[in-house]
Design a protein around this motif. Sequence first.
Motif, PDB file in Angstrom:
ATOM      1  N   ASP A  65       7.940  -7.440   6.562  1.00 55.09           N
ATOM      2  CA  ASP A  65       8.590  -7.270   5.250  1.00 55.09           C
ATOM      3  C   ASP A  65       8.933  -5.795   5.069  1.00 55.09           C
ATOM      4  OD1 ASP A  65       7.882  -8.800   2.006  1.00 55.09           O
ATOM      5  OD2 ASP A  65       9.394  -7.300   2.599  1.00 55.09           O
ATOM      6  N   PRO A  66       9.941  -5.322   5.799  1.00 56.20           N
ATOM      7  CA  PRO A  66      10.223  -3.874   5.862  1.00 56.20           C
ATOM      8  C   PRO A  66      10.663  -3.258   4.533  1.00 56.20           C
ATOM      9  CG  PRO A  66      11.882  -5.132   7.063  1.00 56.20           C
ATOM     10  CD  PRO A  66      10.815  -6.104   6.690  1.00 56.20           C
ATOM     11  N   GLY A  67      11.077  -4.113   3.599  1.00 60.60           N
ATOM     12  CA  GLY A  67      11.581  -3.552   2.337  1.00 60.60           C
ATOM     13  C   GLY A  67      10.492  -3.244   1.330  1.00 60.60           C
ATOM     14  N   ALA A  68       9.244  -3.638   1.646  1.00 55.56           N
ATOM     15  CA  ALA A  68       8.148  -3.430   0.689  1.00 55.56           C
ATOM     16  C   ALA A  68       7.267  -2.262   1.136  1.00 55.56           C
ATOM     17  CB  ALA A  68       7.305  -4.708   0.596  1.00 55.56           C
ATOM     18  N   LEU A  69       6.469  -1.754   0.203  1.00 54.84           N
ATOM     19  CA  LEU A  69       5.361  -0.857   0.581  1.00 54.84           C
ATOM     20  C   LEU A  69       4.186  -1.763   0.912  1.00 54.84           C
ATOM     21  CD1 LEU A  69       5.274   2.044  -2.057  1.00 54.84           C
ATOM     22  CD2 LEU A  69       6.047   2.146   0.329  1.00 54.84           C
ATOM     23  N   VAL A  70       3.522  -1.499   2.020  1.00 53.29           N
ATOM     24  CA  VAL A  70       2.407  -2.357   2.444  1.00 53.29           C
ATOM     25  C   VAL A  70       1.133  -1.528   2.579  1.00 53.29           C
ATOM     26  CG1 VAL A  70       1.534  -3.940   4.202  1.00 53.29           C
ATOM     27  CG2 VAL A  70       3.992  -3.873   3.684  1.00 53.29           C
ATOM     28  N   LEU A  71       0.105  -1.948   1.871  1.00 53.68           N
ATOM     29  CA  LEU A  71      -1.196  -1.258   1.882  1.00 53.68           C
ATOM     30  C   LEU A  71      -2.162  -2.028   2.770  1.00 53.68           C
ATOM     31  CD1 LEU A  71      -3.441   0.670   0.814  1.00 53.68           C
ATOM     32  CD2 LEU A  71      -3.602  -0.821  -1.208  1.00 53.68           C
ATOM     33  N   GLY A  72      -2.613  -1.363   3.834  1.00 47.98           N
ATOM     34  CA  GLY A  72      -3.657  -1.920   4.700  1.00 47.98           C
ATOM     35  C   GLY A  72      -4.939  -1.136   4.494  1.00 47.98           C
TER      36      GLY A  72
END
Length: 198
Positions: A65-72
């Motif tokens: 989902d490249p359009g989102a900010l992703v928190l790992g």
Amino acid sequence: MRLILASGSSGRRAMLEAAGVPFEAMAPGVDEESAKASLRAAGLAPRDFADALAELKALKVSNRDPGALVLGCDSVVALEDGTLLDKAESKAQAAEHLRLMSGKRHHLYSAAVIAEAGEPVWRFVDRAAMYVRPLSDAFIDAYLDREWDQARWCVGVYRIEGPGAQLFSRIDGSHFTVIGLPLLPVLDYLRTRGILAS
Ligand SMILES: Nc1nc2c(ncn2[C@H]2C[C@H](O)[C@@H](COP(=O)(O)OP(=O)(O)OP(=O)(O)O)O2)c(=O)[nH]1
């Protein structure tokens, strides 16, 4: 801009929800066990170990989902001798972990990595010093009888916001970090990205 929490951790979800952060949660779908095996083989320091796992989770979902900010995120428990404890696989192993920690200090590291379009754009690792009081075998048995079903999902075999508090004589560090993510630095970054109001 959407925020995705790449985590199946109920504690992390609860923290972001309680803080009023708009996000979607999605299991990261990474093979943590094989990643941990190669990271252990590489002899990474606990801070770097947690950071690498958090990045793996963030990038896996960000590539989907490249359009989102992703928190790992990732949390590890490091004993004074450098031993890294993972989640206990049985009640008996949980008792062993508690005996190893009894009467001593250990550190809990929680790492957060935020990815965008398949690249890490922000990262933060925090640690808390956890001072476990001397635990009797009778206490350990009674604690696990009550808490195993919940604490089995927690590295260190404790929920600090629950009966896990009974294990400690002192904690130096952020409550949020103990639960599973360095929340305040994450909120700072989300404000710079307009996810939260400044
Ligand atoms: N609620 C709570 N959870 C804790 C506490 N201490 C450790 N944990 C949890 C947070 C994480 O869910 C878990 C550490 O394992 P990981 O960092 O690998 O995350 P987990 O596999 O649970 O979820 P994830 O990999 O993010 O999908 O331990 C605590 O005091 N309270």
